[in-house]
Design an enzyme around this catalytic site. Structure first.
Site, PDB file in Angstrom:
ATOM      1  N   SER A  46     -18.208 -33.928 -12.912  1.00  0.00           N
ATOM      2  CA  SER A  46     -17.977 -33.525 -11.519  1.00  0.00           C
ATOM      3  C   SER A  46     -18.776 -32.269 -11.227  1.00  0.00           C
ATOM      4  O   SER A  46     -19.065 -31.478 -12.133  1.00  0.00           O
ATOM      5  CB  SER A  46     -16.486 -33.234 -11.296  1.00  0.00           C
ATOM      6  OG  SER A  46     -16.259 -32.661 -10.021  1.00  0.00           O
ATOM      7  N   TYR A  89      -7.847 -29.983 -13.684  1.00  0.00           N
ATOM      8  CA  TYR A  89      -8.877 -31.011 -13.523  1.00  0.00           C
ATOM      9  C   TYR A  89     -10.274 -30.409 -13.690  1.00  0.00           C
ATOM     10  O   TYR A  89     -11.106 -30.929 -14.441  1.00  0.00           O
ATOM     11  CB  TYR A  89      -8.755 -31.652 -12.145  1.00  0.00           C
ATOM     12  CG  TYR A  89      -9.878 -32.609 -11.791  1.00  0.00           C
ATOM     13  CD1 TYR A  89      -9.803 -33.953 -12.119  1.00  0.00           C
ATOM     14  CD2 TYR A  89     -11.034 -32.162 -11.133  1.00  0.00           C
ATOM     15  CE1 TYR A  89     -10.836 -34.831 -11.802  1.00  0.00           C
ATOM     16  CE2 TYR A  89     -12.063 -33.022 -10.810  1.00  0.00           C
ATOM     17  CZ  TYR A  89     -11.958 -34.358 -11.146  1.00  0.00           C
ATOM     18  OH  TYR A  89     -12.996 -35.216 -10.841  1.00  0.00           O
TER      19      TYR A  89
END
Length: 252
Positions: free
Chosen positions: A138, A151
Site C-alpha cells: 500500500s 494496518y
C-alpha cells in the site's frame, strides 16, 4: 514479469483489486486460480470467468495455508506466480487502547499470511523456469494513515519483507515484485465512490502495464511523488497528510 503463459494464484481474488487482477490475467490467457474465505463469492467469480479455478483459503490460518498450498501444487503443478493480495483494514485509535484481537487478526492476515504462503510455495516456485511472487502492500507502507495505524504498520513491514526476500532470491528463477496501491474504490474500506479514490479499472490498467516491466515496485502515477522518499521531511509530510484526512474524513 512474463504476462502470458503463467499459472497464477491470487489470494483475496473474490473482490476488489484481487478480482480485478484475476480477470485481467485471465483475459490474457493465463491459468488463474483465486483463493479466499468466501466460497460463494469465489464461485460467482469463477462462474463469470470460464476456465478460472478456485481454492478456499484463510490466509490468517496456518493450517489453511498449508492445506491450500498442497492442493495448489497437486492440482496445478505448473504454478509459477503467487499474488499475495488478501488483506483487511479495520480502523483503530493509536491514541487509545488497541483491540488486541483485532490487531492480531490484521497482523495474521496482512503480514504473516503472505509470509507463510510464500514460505509454503517458494520451494515449488524455485523449480519453475521463471516465477514471480507479488506482494500487494500500500502507499500507506510509506505514508501511514494514523486512523489505521496497525494496518499501515503491517504494510510497511510487508514492504520490508519483500525487500529482503527479493535479495535472498536474487540467484534463483524467482523474482519479487511489489504493488503499492493508493486509495482504490473497492470494498476494502467501503466502496463509496469518493472522488479521492482511484477507479479500480484505472488502477488495474496501470498496474498491469507496470507488471510487464522488471521493476521491483509498481506504483501508479498518482503516488509516485509520495513514493519518492521524503527523507528528513517525513514527519511533516505524515502530519500534513493525516491532518487533511481528519478535516475530510474517509466514509466508513
Amino acid at each position: 514479469m512474463q504476462m502470458t503463459g503463467n499459472t497464477i494464484f491470487i489470494t483475496g481474488g473474490a473482490s476488489g483489486i484481487g478480482r480485478g487482477l484475476a480477470e485481467a490475467f485471465h483475459a490474457r490467457g493465463n491459468t488463474v486460480i483465486i483463493g479466499g474465505r468466501r466460497k460463494a463469492l469465489l464461485e460467482d467469480v469463477v462462474a463469470e470467468n470460464p476456465g478460472m479455478d478456485m481454492i478456499e483459503l484463510d490466509v490468517a490460518d496456518l493450517a489453511s495455508i498449508e492445506t491450500a498450498a498442497g492442493e495448489l501444487v497437486t492440482r496445478h503443478p505448473s504454478l509459477n506466480v503467487l499474488v499475495n493480495n488478501a488483506g483487511i483494514m479495520p480502523f483503530d485509535n493509536a491514541a487509545g487502547r488497541i483491540d488486541d484481537v483485532v490487531a492480531q487478526k490484521i497482523i495474521d492476515t496482512n503480514l504473516l499470511g503472505p509470509i507463510r504462503l510464500s514460505s509454503a510455495l517458494v520451494g515449488h516456485l524455485k523449480m519453475r523456469p521463471h516465477a514471480t511472487i507479488i506482494y500487494n502492500t500500500s502507499v500507506l507502507a510509506y505514508l501511514p494513515l494514523a486512523v489505521t495505524a496497525v494496518y499501515s504498520a503491517t504494510k510497511a513491514a510487508l514492504h520490508s519483507y519483500a525487500l529482503s526476500q527479493r535479495f535472498m532470491l536474487r540467484d534463483t528463477t524467482v523474482s519479487v515484485q511489489e504493488i503499492a496501491p493508493p486509495w482504490v474504490n473497492t470494498d476494502l474500506i467501503k466502496k463509496s465512490d469518493d472522488p479521492r479514490a482511484m477507479a479500480l479499472e484505472d488502477f488495474i490498467a496501470q498496474t498491469m502495464q507496470g507488471l510487464e516491466t522488471s521493476d521491483e515496485e509498481v506504483v501508479v502515477e498518482a503516488i509516485k511523488a509520495i513514493r519518492a522518499n521524503p527523507g528528513p521531511h517525513e514527519h511533516a509530510l505524515v502530519n500534513a497528510f493525516n491532518a487533511d484526512i481528519i478535516a475530510h474524513p474517509i466514509p466508513v
